[in-house]
Design a protein around this motif. Structure first.
Motif: not given
Length: 121
Positions: A60-66, A68-72, A85-91
């Motif tokens: 789970a921790g590994f995929f959370t980081q992965l 997070g890197k793909a969030a942009g 118009r504005t897309v929410p920031e993903l967490k």
């Protein structure tokens, strides 16, 4: 009957779009293993918590980081797909509710079995 708020509707649409993006658009094949359970969007649409599950909860921790890197990348593609118009920031947050539900179910079954065992005596 309760009406759904705009944030709820956007969260539902984001869940569907993210599932498609993870399956089809992301280059990392490991991310296709991710299941998007729910997306909760804040009322002002500035942030979104994306709850996900995977088969092997130890990663789970590994995929959370992965994720997070793909969030942009995911946020940019969501903006194109949803025309916001504005897309929410993903967490991204690992959703442990399924495991918790299974644990509680096992405890209930154990309690029921012990109660019925005492009544027989």
């Amino acid at each position: 009957m309760k009406e759904f708020s705009r944030a709820d509707r956007i969260g539902s649409q984001m869940q569907r779009e993210l599932a498609l993006l993870l399956r089809d658009a992301v280059k990392d094949p490991r991310l296709s293993e991710v299941t998007v359970q729910e997306v909760r969007v804040t009322r002002d649409l500035s942030h979104a918590k994306v709850y996900f599950t995977i088969l092997d909860k130890s990663e789970a921790g590994f995929f959370t980081q992965l994720l997070g890197k793909a969030a942009g990348f995911l946020r940019r593609r969501l903006g194109q797909a949803m025309k916001l118009r504005t897309v929410p920031e993903l967490k991204f947050v690992y959703d442990s509710s399924i495991e918790e539900g299974q644990r509680l179910e096992a405890l209930i079954q154990k309690a029921v079995a012990s109660d019925s065992g005492e009544d027989d005596g």
